[in-house]
Design a protein around this motif. Structure first.
Motif, PDB file in Angstrom:
ATOM      1  N   HIS A   4       0.859  -1.188   0.000  1.00  0.00           N
ATOM      2  CA  HIS A   4       0.000   0.000   0.000  1.00  0.00           C
ATOM      3  C   HIS A   4       0.893   1.236   0.000  1.00  0.00           C
ATOM      4  N   VAL A   5       0.539   2.215  -0.844  1.00  0.00           N
ATOM      5  CA  VAL A   5       1.284   3.474  -0.906  1.00  0.00           C
ATOM      6  C   VAL A   5       0.299   4.619  -0.731  1.00  0.00           C
ATOM      7  N   PHE A   6       0.589   5.479   0.256  1.00  0.00           N
ATOM      8  CA  PHE A   6      -0.217   6.666   0.516  1.00  0.00           C
ATOM      9  C   PHE A   6       0.700   7.866   0.325  1.00  0.00           C
ATOM     10  N   SER A   7       0.402   8.664  -0.700  1.00  0.00           N
ATOM     11  CA  SER A   7       1.281   9.779  -1.049  1.00  0.00           C
ATOM     12  C   SER A   7       0.447  10.985  -1.458  1.00  0.00           C
ATOM     13  N   ASN A   8       0.897  12.161  -1.061  1.00  0.00           N
ATOM     14  CA  ASN A   8       0.201  13.405  -1.396  1.00  0.00           C
ATOM     15  C   ASN A   8      -1.270  13.387  -0.981  1.00  0.00           C
ATOM     16  N   GLY A   9      -1.546  12.819   0.171  1.00  0.00           N
ATOM     17  CA  GLY A   9      -2.895  12.834   0.714  1.00  0.00           C
ATOM     18  C   GLY A   9      -3.863  11.823   0.128  1.00  0.00           C
ATOM     19  N   LYS A  10      -3.351  10.867  -0.671  1.00  0.00           N
ATOM     20  CA  LYS A  10      -4.259   9.864  -1.252  1.00  0.00           C
ATOM     21  C   LYS A  10      -3.532   8.549  -1.498  1.00  0.00           C
ATOM     22  N   ASP A  11      -4.316   7.496  -1.646  1.00  0.00           N
ATOM     23  CA  ASP A  11      -3.757   6.182  -1.971  1.00  0.00           C
ATOM     24  C   ASP A  11      -3.275   6.203  -3.411  1.00  0.00           C
ATOM     25  N   ASP A  12      -2.198   5.462  -3.671  1.00  0.00           N
ATOM     26  CA  ASP A  12      -1.671   5.379  -5.031  1.00  0.00           C
ATOM     27  C   ASP A  12      -1.697   3.923  -5.490  1.00  0.00           C
TER      28      ASP A  12
ATOM     29  N   PHE B  90      -2.466  -7.308  -3.853  1.00  0.00           N
ATOM     30  CA  PHE B  90      -3.074  -6.579  -2.734  1.00  0.00           C
ATOM     31  C   PHE B  90      -4.146  -5.573  -3.158  1.00  0.00           C
ATOM     32  N   VAL B  91      -4.419  -5.484  -4.460  1.00  0.00           N
ATOM     33  CA  VAL B  91      -5.415  -4.536  -4.960  1.00  0.00           C
ATOM     34  C   VAL B  91      -6.783  -4.846  -4.357  1.00  0.00           C
ATOM     35  N   ASP B  92      -7.471  -3.806  -3.890  1.00  0.00           N
ATOM     36  CA  ASP B  92      -8.802  -3.898  -3.278  1.00  0.00           C
ATOM     37  C   ASP B  92      -8.821  -4.703  -1.978  1.00  0.00           C
ATOM     38  N   ARG B  93      -7.660  -4.921  -1.355  1.00  0.00           N
ATOM     39  CA  ARG B  93      -7.613  -5.664  -0.093  1.00  0.00           C
ATOM     40  C   ARG B  93      -6.957  -4.875   1.038  1.00  0.00           C
ATOM     41  N   THR B  94      -6.511  -3.644   0.761  1.00  0.00           N
ATOM     42  CA  THR B  94      -5.833  -2.872   1.799  1.00  0.00           C
ATOM     43  C   THR B  94      -6.467  -1.498   1.968  1.00  0.00           C
ATOM     44  N   THR B  95      -6.386  -1.005   3.199  1.00  0.00           N
ATOM     45  CA  THR B  95      -6.876   0.343   3.474  1.00  0.00           C
ATOM     46  C   THR B  95      -6.175   0.893   4.713  1.00  0.00           C
ATOM     47  N   LEU B  96      -5.940   2.200   4.686  1.00  0.00           N
ATOM     48  CA  LEU B  96      -5.435   2.907   5.862  1.00  0.00           C
ATOM     49  C   LEU B  96      -6.626   3.563   6.545  1.00  0.00           C
ATOM     50  N   PHE B  97      -6.469   3.904   7.800  1.00  0.00           N
ATOM     51  CA  PHE B  97      -7.512   4.609   8.528  1.00  0.00           C
ATOM     52  C   PHE B  97      -7.258   6.106   8.332  1.00  0.00           C
TER      53      PHE B  97
ATOM     54  N   ASN C  37      -1.573   7.336  13.453  1.00  0.00           N
ATOM     55  CA  ASN C  37      -1.976   5.950  13.231  1.00  0.00           C
ATOM     56  C   ASN C  37      -1.883   5.634  11.736  1.00  0.00           C
ATOM     57  N   LEU C  38      -0.867   4.878  11.359  1.00  0.00           N
ATOM     58  CA  LEU C  38      -0.649   4.504   9.961  1.00  0.00           C
ATOM     59  C   LEU C  38      -0.905   3.014   9.750  1.00  0.00           C
ATOM     60  N   SER C  39      -1.688   2.430  10.656  1.00  0.00           N
ATOM     61  CA  SER C  39      -1.982   0.999  10.601  1.00  0.00           C
ATOM     62  C   SER C  39      -2.706   0.639   9.306  1.00  0.00           C
ATOM     63  N   LEU C  40      -2.462  -0.570   8.854  1.00  0.00           N
ATOM     64  CA  LEU C  40      -3.017  -1.057   7.593  1.00  0.00           C
ATOM     65  C   LEU C  40      -4.019  -2.169   7.861  1.00  0.00           C
ATOM     66  N   GLN C  41      -5.196  -2.065   7.256  1.00  0.00           N
ATOM     67  CA  GLN C  41      -6.157  -3.158   7.320  1.00  0.00           C
ATOM     68  C   GLN C  41      -5.992  -3.989   6.051  1.00  0.00           C
ATOM     69  N   LEU C  42      -5.790  -5.279   6.250  1.00  0.00           N
ATOM     70  CA  LEU C  42      -5.639  -6.217   5.138  1.00  0.00           C
ATOM     71  C   LEU C  42      -6.852  -7.140   5.149  1.00  0.00           C
ATOM     72  N   LEU C  43      -7.595  -7.135   4.034  1.00  0.00           N
ATOM     73  CA  LEU C  43      -8.826  -7.919   3.926  1.00  0.00           C
ATOM     74  C   LEU C  43      -8.568  -9.256   3.248  1.00  0.00           C
ATOM     75  N   ASP C  44      -9.474 -10.195   3.481  1.00  0.00           N
ATOM     76  CA  ASP C  44      -9.453 -11.495   2.807  1.00  0.00           C
ATOM     77  C   ASP C  44      -8.047 -12.108   2.837  1.00  0.00           C
TER      78      ASP C  44
ATOM     79  N   SER D  70      -0.587 -16.757   1.198  1.00  0.00           N
ATOM     80  CA  SER D  70       0.561 -16.048   0.618  1.00  0.00           C
ATOM     81  C   SER D  70       0.847 -14.713   1.306  1.00  0.00           C
ATOM     82  N   ASP D  71      -0.072 -14.240   2.172  1.00  0.00           N
ATOM     83  CA  ASP D  71       0.123 -12.976   2.887  1.00  0.00           C
ATOM     84  C   ASP D  71       1.058 -13.120   4.086  1.00  0.00           C
ATOM     85  N   LYS D  72       1.302 -14.353   4.526  1.00  0.00           N
ATOM     86  CA  LYS D  72       2.146 -14.512   5.710  1.00  0.00           C
ATOM     87  C   LYS D  72       3.556 -14.005   5.409  1.00  0.00           C
TER      88      LYS D  72
END
Length: 165
Positions: free
Chosen positions: A67-75, A83-90, A98-105, A109-111
């Motif tokens: 996940h990349v967050f740059s210039n105030g938005k996700d890139d 990881f597309v459509d499976r990650t989000t920052l709060f 708080n820069l924690s990452l939520q990883l969905l589904d 292979s994510d381990k």
């Protein structure tokens, strides 16, 4: 035995403090997640240590962009396709540190080891993710009772009616 000068003692003390601080930050957080569920990979810094404009990169080590967050938005253009459509920052928490990452589904292979890195700073955190198989619990429904048990229950209910004792 040779005694240290005052300047040498100060340098030695500074080195010890630096060593202690680096060992505190070098620790890795261990997180367990269940396959198919969501998990939060923690990454929190004191707000006063962050630059005014926060750019954060989450990598799965050695070099996969999660996940990349740059210039105030996700890139999403810099994100690995796995990881597309499976990650989000709060987003509402970023300015608080708080820069924690939520990883969905979560997938097998994510381990592995992840790194949260704030660009233009020396701030980073490491997280190791372990992926467990889903916990399967077998629920017994009223329809899954054995016929013998069902018969026993019927007899218990009918006994007072027919005075079968």
């Amino acid at each position: 035995m040779r005694l240290l000068t005052s300047a040498q003692r100060v340098r030695c003390l500074k080195f010890r403090i630096l060593l202690i601080l680096s060992s505190v930050h070098a620790s890795t957080v261990h997180i367990r997640g269940e396959k198919g569920k969501a998990v939060i990979l923690p990454c929190v810094f004191p707000r006063d240590t962050l630059p005014k404009e926060v750019n954060v990169i989450w990598n799965k080590l050695p070099d996969t962009n999660v996940h990349v967050f740059s210039n105030g938005k996700d890139d999403p253009n810099l994100q690995n396709s796995a990881f597309v459509d499976r990650t989000t920052l709060f987003r509402e928490e970023i300015h608080k540190g708080n820069l924690s990452l939520q990883l969905l589904d979560i997938r097998e292979s994510d381990k592995g080891e992840y790194k949260c890195f704030v660009s233009r700073t020396a701030l980073s955190e490491r997280v190791t993710l372990t992926v467990d198989e889903p916990v399967v619990t077998k629920e017994k429904s009223s329809n899954s009772r054995s016929p013998a048990l069902h018969l026993q229950m019927c007899l218990l209910l009918l006994t007072p009616l027919f005075n079968l004792t």
